[in-house]
Design an enzyme around this catalytic site. Structure first.
Site, mmCIF file in Angstrom:
data_model
loop_
_atom_site.group_PDB
_atom_site.id
_atom_site.type_symbol
_atom_site.label_atom_id
_atom_site.label_comp_id
_atom_site.label_asym_id
_atom_site.label_seq_id
_atom_site.Cartn_x
_atom_site.Cartn_y
_atom_site.Cartn_z
ATOM 1 N N ASP A 39 0.916 -1.285 -0.034
ATOM 2 C CA ASP A 39 0.034 -0.011 0.015
ATOM 3 C C ASP A 39 0.948 1.245 0.010
ATOM 4 O O ASP A 39 1.972 1.086 0.441
ATOM 5 C CB ASP A 39 -0.825 0.074 1.412
HETATM 6 N N1 URA Z 1 -1.152 -5.537 4.330
HETATM 7 C C1 URA Z 1 -1.902 -4.692 4.359
HETATM 8 O O1 URA Z 1 -2.526 -4.072 4.847
HETATM 9 N N2 URA Z 1 -1.052 -3.688 3.618
HETATM 10 C C2 URA Z 1 0.210 -3.948 2.767
HETATM 11 O O2 URA Z 1 0.815 -3.045 2.277
HETATM 12 C C3 URA Z 1 0.661 -5.251 2.802
HETATM 13 C C4 URA Z 1 0.288 -6.233 3.661
#
Ligand code: URA
Length: 244
Positions: free
Chosen positions: A113
């Site tokens: 993310d």
């Molecule tokens: N889980 C999440 O919530 N975000 C990420 O970027 C990776 C795993």
């Protein structure tokens, strides 16, 4: 081991983003491309594409960019995105400009993310990418999670149960491991990659993730000296670690 591909020099260079076929021919004819110290003047010359080409071929006084079949690790900073669908600067902008014109293109191996930092793999090798993300390869990912509220104490058991359901989904999560680091901090290892998975796992137990950092993919750890925004090519040994 698969056979090394053979490419015409002008195609190799234009696929690596050095310019159009015509532009790279000009470079070659000007004597600016050498192999093992000797200029190559024939733009049709067949080149065996092996990783050591980057040390043997010089283009305009610089070592050749990583040949096709490359993979790298980046320490993804916060605020950059892995997808054109999200707003904000892309991780690709952290790579040299020419690398963004490569064919095949470099893609991220899975995604992090925008608000997650840490170990992100990238490659132009589609077969390698699929091997790493394929469920049967079972490549784990470890996250260093900082929470808004203290842990309750039952999270590790629930995450490991193989019965945990995320909101809006109809299939339980595969078992995940959680190691407590402190009252509001834990390491969570998952082996699948559902949307916002770690954040949603903690939301499901009434908590909120305030910082998320991936520090491991398979057996490969993010090197301590790789700073946010920096990247490094993966060696064959690194790739073995990923898939170990
Ligand atoms: N889980 C999440 O919530 N975000 C990420 O970027 C990776 C795993």
């Amino acid at each position: 081991m698969s056979k090394a591909p053979v490419l015409r020099l002008d195609r190799l260079l234009s696929n690596l983003g050095y310019g159009s076929r015509r532009e790279v021919q000009q470079l070659i004819w000007a004597g600016l491309v050498t192999l093992d110290g000797e200029p190559i003047d024939d733009s049709d010359q067949k080149i065996i594409v092996q990783p050591d080409l980057a040390t043997r071929m010089i283009v305009d006084d610089e070592p050749l960019d990583p040949p096709p079949g490359m993979a790298l690790m980046m320490n993804k900073p916060l605020g950059v995105t892995c997808s054109h669908k999200e707003l904000g600067p892309l991780v690709y902008a952290l790579l040299p400009e020419r690398w963004r014109r490569r064919e095949p293109a470099i893609s991220t191996v899975g995604r992090l993310d925008k608000d997650t930092s840490g170990l992100l793999l990238m490659t132009d090798d589609g077969a390698l990418l699929h091997k790493i993300i394929a469920p049967r390869s079972n490549v784990s990912k470890r996250y260093d999670v900082t929470l808004d509220r203290p842990l309750r104490g039952d999270e590790a058991k629930l995450f490991a149960s193989g019965a945990m359901m995320l909101e809006g989904e109809d299939k339980p999560l595969l078992p995940a491991q959680m190691e407590i680091a402190s009252e509001k901090r834990a390491y969570v290892t998952i082996s699948e990659g559902r949307y916002h998975q770690v954040r949603r796992m903690f939301a499901a137990v009434g908590n909120h993730v305030v910082a998320l950092h991936r520090d491991r993919v398979g057996g490969l750890a993010l090197p301590a000296d790789l700073k946010a925004g920096e990247y490094r090519l993966l060696t064959a040994a690194d790739l073995e670690q990923v898939l170990a």
